[in-house]
Design a protein around this motif. Structure first.
Motif, PDB file in Angstrom:
ATOM      1  N   LEU A 166       1.557   6.088  -5.393  1.00  4.70           N
ATOM      2  CA  LEU A 166       2.234   4.815  -5.143  1.00  4.70           C
ATOM      3  C   LEU A 166       2.235   4.612  -3.628  1.00  4.70           C
ATOM      4  O   LEU A 166       3.266   4.673  -2.957  1.00  4.70           O
ATOM      5  N   TYR A 167       1.042   4.351  -3.103  1.00  5.38           N
ATOM      6  CA  TYR A 167       0.847   4.373  -1.654  1.00  5.38           C
ATOM      7  C   TYR A 167       1.336   3.087  -0.995  1.00  5.38           C
ATOM      8  O   TYR A 167       1.024   1.982  -1.444  1.00  5.38           O
ATOM      9  N   THR A 168       2.101   3.250   0.069  1.00  5.77           N
ATOM     10  CA  THR A 168       2.419   2.146   0.968  1.00  5.77           C
ATOM     11  C   THR A 168       2.059   2.575   2.386  1.00  5.77           C
ATOM     12  O   THR A 168       1.934   3.757   2.680  1.00  5.77           O
ATOM     13  N   ASP A 209     -10.871   1.892  -9.023  1.00  4.18           N
ATOM     14  CA  ASP A 209     -12.218   2.136  -8.542  1.00  4.18           C
ATOM     15  C   ASP A 209     -12.861   0.808  -8.133  1.00  4.18           C
ATOM     16  O   ASP A 209     -12.822  -0.160  -8.894  1.00  4.18           O
ATOM     17  N   PRO A 210     -13.422   0.734  -6.917  1.00  5.23           N
ATOM     18  CA  PRO A 210     -14.056  -0.515  -6.480  1.00  5.23           C
ATOM     19  C   PRO A 210     -15.147  -1.005  -7.421  1.00  5.23           C
ATOM     20  O   PRO A 210     -15.466  -2.197  -7.446  1.00  5.23           O
ATOM     21  N   SER A 211     -15.727  -0.094  -8.194  1.00  2.76           N
ATOM     22  CA  SER A 211     -16.762  -0.494  -9.151  1.00  2.76           C
ATOM     23  C   SER A 211     -16.188  -1.307 -10.304  1.00  2.76           C
ATOM     24  O   SER A 211     -16.932  -1.915 -11.076  1.00  2.76           O
ATOM     25  N   GLY A 212     -14.850  -1.292 -10.423  1.00  2.00           N
ATOM     26  CA  GLY A 212     -14.218  -1.989 -11.530  1.00  2.00           C
ATOM     27  C   GLY A 212     -14.042  -1.119 -12.756  1.00  2.00           C
ATOM     28  O   GLY A 212     -13.508  -1.584 -13.769  1.00  2.00           O
ATOM     29  N   LYS A 213     -14.478   0.120 -12.668  1.00  2.00           N
ATOM     30  CA  LYS A 213     -14.383   1.030 -13.809  1.00  2.00           C
ATOM     31  C   LYS A 213     -13.418   2.162 -13.494  1.00  2.00           C
ATOM     32  O   LYS A 213     -13.742   3.096 -12.765  1.00  2.00           O
ATOM     33  N   ASP A 283      -0.843  -2.697  -1.045  1.00  2.00           N
ATOM     34  CA  ASP A 283      -1.970  -3.618  -1.135  1.00  2.00           C
ATOM     35  C   ASP A 283      -2.629  -3.646  -2.509  1.00  2.00           C
ATOM     36  O   ASP A 283      -2.240  -2.923  -3.429  1.00  2.00           O
ATOM     37  N   GLU A 284      -3.661  -4.478  -2.609  1.00  2.00           N
ATOM     38  CA  GLU A 284      -4.338  -4.724  -3.889  1.00  2.00           C
ATOM     39  C   GLU A 284      -5.206  -3.556  -4.341  1.00  2.00           C
ATOM     40  O   GLU A 284      -5.703  -3.555  -5.469  1.00  2.00           O
ATOM     41  N   LYS A 285      -5.394  -2.538  -3.504  1.00  2.00           N
ATOM     42  CA  LYS A 285      -6.189  -1.388  -3.907  1.00  2.00           C
ATOM     43  C   LYS A 285      -5.437  -0.490  -4.890  1.00  2.00           C
ATOM     44  O   LYS A 285      -6.059   0.220  -5.677  1.00  2.00           O
ATOM     45  N   ASN A 286      -4.120  -0.485  -4.814  1.00  2.00           N
ATOM     46  CA  ASN A 286      -3.339   0.415  -5.664  1.00  2.00           C
ATOM     47  C   ASN A 286      -3.580   0.145  -7.139  1.00  2.00           C
ATOM     48  O   ASN A 286      -3.761  -0.997  -7.557  1.00  2.00           O
ATOM     49  N   TRP A 287      -3.558   1.213  -7.931  1.00  2.00           N
ATOM     50  CA  TRP A 287      -3.824   1.090  -9.367  1.00  2.00           C
ATOM     51  C   TRP A 287      -2.754   0.259 -10.060  1.00  2.00           C
ATOM     52  O   TRP A 287      -3.060  -0.496 -10.982  1.00  2.00           O
ATOM     53  N   LEU A 288      -1.503   0.395  -9.644  1.00  2.00           N
ATOM     54  CA  LEU A 288      -0.400  -0.317 -10.279  1.00  2.00           C
ATOM     55  C   LEU A 288      -0.102  -1.580  -9.485  1.00  2.00           C
ATOM     56  O   LEU A 288       0.198  -1.513  -8.291  1.00  2.00           O
TER      57      LEU A 288
END
Length: 300
Positions: A166-168, A209-213, A283-288
């Motif tokens: 849960l990165y900030t 994952d940036p690949s979308g998978k 940010d939008e990279k986080n999984w949740l």
């Protein structure tokens, strides 16, 4: 100061975690445990994608759409050992009854379930605890879930810290972990490495994952990687605790739990808080991810 004493706050700052027995009354614990068991008993496996959950030491994590889109829902994740291995000829099948196959239920119980909302967002003692810690100006609540640790099959949770997941920027996560049943070494209680939050660097983060998978880990720029083998360090302490205990967990402290080889369940309820103010970035990279319809709620 509302609840925590000065010595408890000193221990929090020194150890990176704090165990508060009898934080919830027995009647309150029963209400939460009964609701957790009701959710398990009402689980319908029909149509479920058989998504399992494990936090593996080798970096393998769940990451399908069912998992990634669970931030504003109540979804069920299965214990890996509750399923038979899949083969090209035959898909996985449950080896136990559905109610006993569940690893965890999440990730938005605090928003969507009235019982867990009552003990999270609508609980004045939780608000007072957050104010006493004085770590967050605007704590946002996220990743609220039941973790079951089923008898005989409840899996290991390897050494980790929560801010990786849960990165900030800067790191700010705090976990609130509530024992709904007796937690012992035999059924999978927590263990901590006291003081590790002062040394651990959040050098990687768990992201979509940036690949979308699925999901993956990426490096945090300009942060030197941790090279310490935390798991093999001396000083780990088991945190056995009775029902009603609240355990506060600093986002950088190293902790883990063993598998449950006993014949007893180890139900807990947990949620996390991150800083929503002070220019802290989630940010939008986080999984949740929050949604427009359900942003992460403020505790205050």
């Amino acid at each position: 100061m509302n609840i925590l004493t000065s010595s408890q706050l000193e221990q929090w700052k020194s150890d990176g975690y704090l165990i508060l027995p009898s934080f919830f009354e027995s009647e309150e614990v029963k209400e939460m445990l009964d609701e957790a068991k009701r959710l398990c008993n009402e689980f319908d496996i029909t149509g479920h994608p058989m998504t399992t959950f494990k936090t593996a030491a080798d970096g393998e994590h769940v990451g399908d759409e069912y998992f990634l889109n669970s931030g504003d829902k109540i979804r069920y994740f299965l214990e890996p050992s509750s399923l038979s291995p899949a083969t090209p000829e035959k898909p996985s099948e449950l080896l136990v009854e559905p109610s006993k196959s569940i690893n965890k239920i999440g990730h938005s119980l605090a928003n969507l379930n009235p019982i867990f909302k009552k003990y999270t967002l609508e609980n004045s003692k939780i608000v007072d605890i957050a104010k006493d810690l004085n770590e967050q100006e605007d704590p946002k609540v996220l990743q609220s879930m039941i973790i079951c640790k089923q008898p005989k099959i409840g899996g290991i949770v390897p050494c980790h810290n929560d801010s990786t997941f849960l990165y900030t920027n800067p790191p700010s996560a705090i976990g609130c972990w509530i024992a709904l049943e007796e937690c012992t070494p035999s059924n999978g209680c927590l263990s901590f490495l006291p003081g590790s939050h002062k040394k651990a660097r959040i050098s990687s983060r768990f992201v979509k994952d940036p690949s979308g998978k699925g999901t993956t880990f990426i490096d945090v720029p300009e942060i030197k990687k941790n090279e310490e083998n935390w798991d093999e360090m001396d000083g780990w302490k088991e945190a056995s605790c009775p029902p009603g205990t609240l355990v506060l967990i600093h986002g950088s402290v190293m902790h883990k739990s063993p598998p449950n080889h006993s014949d007893k369940t180890r139900f807990i309820y947990t949620f996390h808080m991150i800083e929503g103010g002070k220019g802290t970035i989630y940010d939008e990279k986080n999984w949740l991810q929050p949604t427009k319809e359900m942003p992460f709620p403020s505790l205050f």
